[in-house]
Design a protein around this motif. Structure first.
Motif, PDB file in Angstrom:
ATOM      1  N   ILE A  57     105.685  -5.968 141.764  1.00  0.00           N
ATOM      2  CA  ILE A  57     104.777  -6.170 142.897  1.00  0.00           C
ATOM      3  C   ILE A  57     103.408  -5.594 142.541  1.00  0.00           C
ATOM      4  CG2 ILE A  57     104.334  -5.555 145.294  1.00  0.00           C
ATOM      5  CD1 ILE A  57     107.484  -5.351 145.496  1.00  0.00           C
ATOM      6  N   SER A  58     102.382  -6.386 142.757  1.00  0.00           N
ATOM      7  CA  SER A  58     101.031  -5.909 142.432  1.00  0.00           C
ATOM      8  C   SER A  58     100.241  -5.696 143.718  1.00  0.00           C
ATOM      9  CB  SER A  58     100.321  -6.910 141.536  1.00  0.00           C
ATOM     10  OG  SER A  58     100.012  -8.064 142.274  1.00  0.00           O
ATOM     11  N   GLU A 133     105.844 -10.554 135.640  1.00  0.00           N
ATOM     12  CA  GLU A 133     106.055  -9.607 134.527  1.00  0.00           C
ATOM     13  C   GLU A 133     107.329  -8.795 134.753  1.00  0.00           C
ATOM     14  OE1 GLU A 133     104.269  -8.977 131.615  1.00  0.00           O
ATOM     15  OE2 GLU A 133     103.444 -10.929 132.180  1.00  0.00           O
ATOM     16  N   TYR A 134     108.084  -8.546 133.683  1.00  0.00           N
ATOM     17  CA  TYR A 134     109.348  -7.824 133.860  1.00  0.00           C
ATOM     18  C   TYR A 134     109.548  -6.702 132.850  1.00  0.00           C
ATOM     19  CZ  TYR A 134     110.443 -11.165 130.205  1.00  0.00           C
ATOM     20  OH  TYR A 134     110.399 -11.899 129.068  1.00  0.00           O
ATOM     21  N   GLU A 135     108.602  -6.523 131.936  1.00  0.00           N
ATOM     22  CA  GLU A 135     108.844  -5.540 130.869  1.00  0.00           C
ATOM     23  C   GLU A 135     108.174  -4.220 131.216  1.00  0.00           C
ATOM     24  OE1 GLU A 135     107.379  -8.027 127.702  1.00  0.00           O
ATOM     25  OE2 GLU A 135     109.367  -8.000 126.817  1.00  0.00           O
ATOM     26  N   TYR A 136     108.786  -3.424 132.063  1.00  0.00           N
ATOM     27  CA  TYR A 136     108.214  -2.120 132.363  1.00  0.00           C
ATOM     28  C   TYR A 136     109.297  -1.054 132.479  1.00  0.00           C
ATOM     29  CZ  TYR A 136     109.251  -3.884 137.054  1.00  0.00           C
ATOM     30  OH  TYR A 136     109.862  -4.429 138.147  1.00  0.00           O
ATOM     31  N   CYS A 137     110.335  -1.167 131.629  1.00  0.00           N
ATOM     32  CA  CYS A 137     111.363  -0.132 131.658  1.00  0.00           C
ATOM     33  C   CYS A 137     110.811   1.154 131.051  1.00  0.00           C
ATOM     34  CB  CYS A 137     112.600  -0.589 130.908  1.00  0.00           C
ATOM     35  SG  CYS A 137     112.300  -0.954 129.192  1.00  0.00           S
ATOM     36  N   GLU A 138     111.388   2.263 131.418  1.00  0.00           N
ATOM     37  CA  GLU A 138     110.891   3.574 130.991  1.00  0.00           C
ATOM     38  C   GLU A 138     112.065   4.438 130.558  1.00  0.00           C
ATOM     39  OE1 GLU A 138     107.820   4.480 130.947  1.00  0.00           O
ATOM     40  OE2 GLU A 138     106.791   3.010 132.212  1.00  0.00           O
ATOM     41  N   TRP A 154      98.697  -4.611 137.576  1.00  0.00           N
ATOM     42  CA  TRP A 154      99.625  -5.746 137.549  1.00  0.00           C
ATOM     43  C   TRP A 154      99.002  -7.006 138.122  1.00  0.00           C
ATOM     44  CZ3 TRP A 154     103.169  -5.431 134.288  1.00  0.00           C
ATOM     45  CH2 TRP A 154     103.986  -4.300 134.122  1.00  0.00           C
ATOM     46  N   PHE A 155      97.959  -6.821 138.961  1.00  0.00           N
ATOM     47  CA  PHE A 155      97.408  -7.976 139.660  1.00  0.00           C
ATOM     48  C   PHE A 155      96.860  -9.021 138.690  1.00  0.00           C
ATOM     49  CE2 PHE A 155      93.997 -10.202 141.935  1.00  0.00           C
ATOM     50  CZ  PHE A 155      94.781 -10.796 142.897  1.00  0.00           C
ATOM     51  N   GLU A 156      96.390  -8.552 137.522  1.00  0.00           N
ATOM     52  CA  GLU A 156      95.870  -9.497 136.530  1.00  0.00           C
ATOM     53  C   GLU A 156      96.919 -10.525 136.122  1.00  0.00           C
ATOM     54  OE1 GLU A 156      94.489  -7.211 133.251  1.00  0.00           O
ATOM     55  OE2 GLU A 156      93.356  -5.890 134.583  1.00  0.00           O
ATOM     56  N   THR A 157      98.190 -10.186 136.239  1.00  0.00           N
ATOM     57  CA  THR A 157      99.244 -11.087 135.751  1.00  0.00           C
ATOM     58  C   THR A 157      99.757 -12.022 136.835  1.00  0.00           C
ATOM     59  OG1 THR A 157     100.971  -9.518 136.299  1.00  0.00           O
ATOM     60  CG2 THR A 157      99.989  -9.324 134.128  1.00  0.00           C
TER      61      THR A 157
END
Lengths: 177, 345
Positions: A57-58, A133-138, A154-157
């Motif tokens: 969510i952006s 976008e889904y690649e933000y695991c930590e 994130w809004f750019e995407t």
């Protein structure tokens, strides 16, 4: 006896799928399962997610009025909002100074979020958008708390909304850029 | 005393036994490697339009070694209420029955650990030991799912043991011997009405072969008959509480036994290591034989796994009905017909 043909059919389906995956170029060509499979080898090649898929969510910060609707409607209580009131110049010359909410903190804890999208639906000022976008695991769970800055990035995407099918009465939403 | 001992250690018997042991110890993990990689990882993946493991080694061929290393690293957990010794012993008993099966499997004119006169009888007997291990695992885990799985396994393994043995009897009548080597030789020398030489027994024992393969599928608890481990109902059944190395033992036993059953079927019905029109005493068969045998085994295991990846699980009562009302009468009729033909011709 009538049941037997069903069993044979089942065996034929699996065999045919296996052959199609192994020999996508026909039986006379060498096998090439990499081409025949419908999956992609993820870290090496990536599938394009659907434009409306719910990845992350952006936030559009200037649109947000800290009204807390999203935070209150969140089933997981994973949105944290803090703000304070500031005086803004009056709309018309000579008018009274307005009081508006200034956003101090807008965090979404993606370790709690269940991607229901109620916050996006409920936002009356169109400040929240889904991004695929889904690649933000930590490695650390605490790092999944995305702050205002990160949510704005994130809004750019966020992709543009696709037009609805012909004859739809609902107007297509706009992404404010 | 020391001289006696060294004499014993270097005796022919001791050396050959050591070599045979080493070969069997090496072959069993290898068989599960082959079956799991070729069928469980790759064939199943292709049947579902995907690739299966691709990272470890070329086309994921070292994946299973990585998995085995992972299992070895894991902690050996046992539940508080578990019957510790029985719990620890159960996977070893299951694997033991697999190891014992390999004693009688012939892969060449001279390549067999021990050619027992009662070979097939022995193989059927030790293969049913695994039911004991499974029941022990289910009971000792102190878990209701494991107990249900163990009971289901006991009911299933006992029910399908019968058609398995009865299907074998037809072959035994025809070959006039219980020894697996003898059965291979019987097929290599067998002529049907003077036509051909070295015809496999599947020609006359087709029904027996079908019954044997179905019963073997159930004995191996492969999918249409996998109620004992049914993930969706029993969350893993009798091996629900096992982790790490002990789970690996169950896993290896499952595929090692699948390989052993495929090789028993290939010996009984497809002629084992022998080839049609070839003298079964030829020495070069000691080298070619294992390859011939492996080809037949892989073909039969392909059928086993093909069926496994195609059909959904049966219900418990359907399973029992299938064994008692269809397979066992059919196997008995097969024995009667084989006996009549044996006497008549």
């Amino acid at each position: 006896m009538a049941g037997i043909s069903g069993y044979v059919k089942g065996l034929r389906v699996t065999a045919r799928t296996a052959m199609r995956t192994m020999f996508p170029n026909g039986l006379k060509r060498p096998p090439s399962p990499v081409k025949g499979s419908v999956t992609v080898q993820y870290p090496h090649e990536k599938d394009e997610p659907a434009p409306r898929s719910r990845g992350v969510i952006s936030l559009v910060e200037e649109k947000c009025t800290a009204c807390m609707l999203c935070s209150r409607s969140c089933p997981d209580w994973c949105i944290y909002i803090e703000g304070h009131k500031v005086k803004a110049p009056p709309r018309r010359a000579g008018g009274k100074a307005r009081s508006v909410n200034k956003l101090d903190r807008f965090d979404i804890d993606y370790s709690l979020c269940m991607y229901c999208g109620i916050c996006v639906e409920v936002c009356p000022f169109a400040a929240l958008f889904w991004s695929p976008e889904y690649e933000y695991c930590e490695p650390h769970i605490a790092d999944l708390l995305h702050d205002k800055r990160r949510l704005t990035e994130w809004f750019e995407t966020v992709p543009d909304f696709e037009p609805y099918e012909d004859g739809a009465e609902v107007k297509v939403k706009k992404v404010p850029r | 005393m020391i001289a006696d001992l060294s004499f014993w250690i270097f005796s022919d018997y001791a050396v050959s036994t050591a070599i045979k042991l080493a070969v069997v110890m090496l072959i069993i993990p290898l068989t599960s490697l082959i079956l799991v990689y070729v069928f469980l990882f790759k064939m199943m993946a292709f049947m579902q339009s995907r690739l299966g493991p691709m990272e470890a080694g070329p086309h994921g061929s070292l994946q299973l070694i990585a998995e085995a290393l992972k299992f070895l690293q894991k902690e050996d957990i046992h539940p508080d209420n578990a019957d510790k010794h029985v719990f620890a012993l159960a996977p070893i008993i299951v694997l033991m029955s697999t190891f014992l099966l390999y004693v009688v499997l012939p892969v060449g004119p001279d390549l067999v650990v021990e050619d027992l006169d009662t070979g097939i009888f022995y193989a059927m007997a030790v293969s049913s030991l695994s039911a004991l291990g499974v029941l022990m695992a289910g009971w000792a885990s102190a878990n209701k799912y494991a107990l249900l799985g163990g009971l289901r396994a006991a009911g299933q393994l006992i029910a399908y043991e019968l058609p398995l043995v009865l299907a074998v009897v037809g072959v035994v009548i025809q070959a006039e011997t219980l020894s697996l080597q003898g059965i291979v030789h019987a097929q290599a020398n067998w002529e049907i009405f003077g036509i051909g030489s070295g015809m496999p027994f599947i020609v006359t024992q087709g029904i027996g072969f079908a019954i044997f393969m179905v019963a073997a599928q159930a004995e191996l608890t492969q999918t249409p008959f996998d109620m004992p481990v049914a993930e969706t109902e029993l969350v893993g059944g009798f091996h629900i509480e096992y982790t790490g190395f002990r789970f690996l033992l169950f896993f290896m036993a499952e595929f090692g036994t699948a390989f052993a059953f495929a090789s028993i079927a290939s010996v009984l019905f497809l002629g084992g290591w022998s080839l049609p029109f070839v003298d079964p005493t030829a020495n070069w068969l000691n080298i070619v034989g294992p390859g011939v045998m492996l080809a037949k085994i892989l073909f039969l295991s392909m059928i086993i796994f093909w069926v496994r990846f195609t059909y959904p699980r049966l219900r418990e009562d359907q399973l029992q009905k299938f064994a008692w009302k269809l397979l066992i009468p059919a196997a008995l009729a097969n024995i009667v017909f084989t006996g009549v033909f044996k006497v008549a011709f």
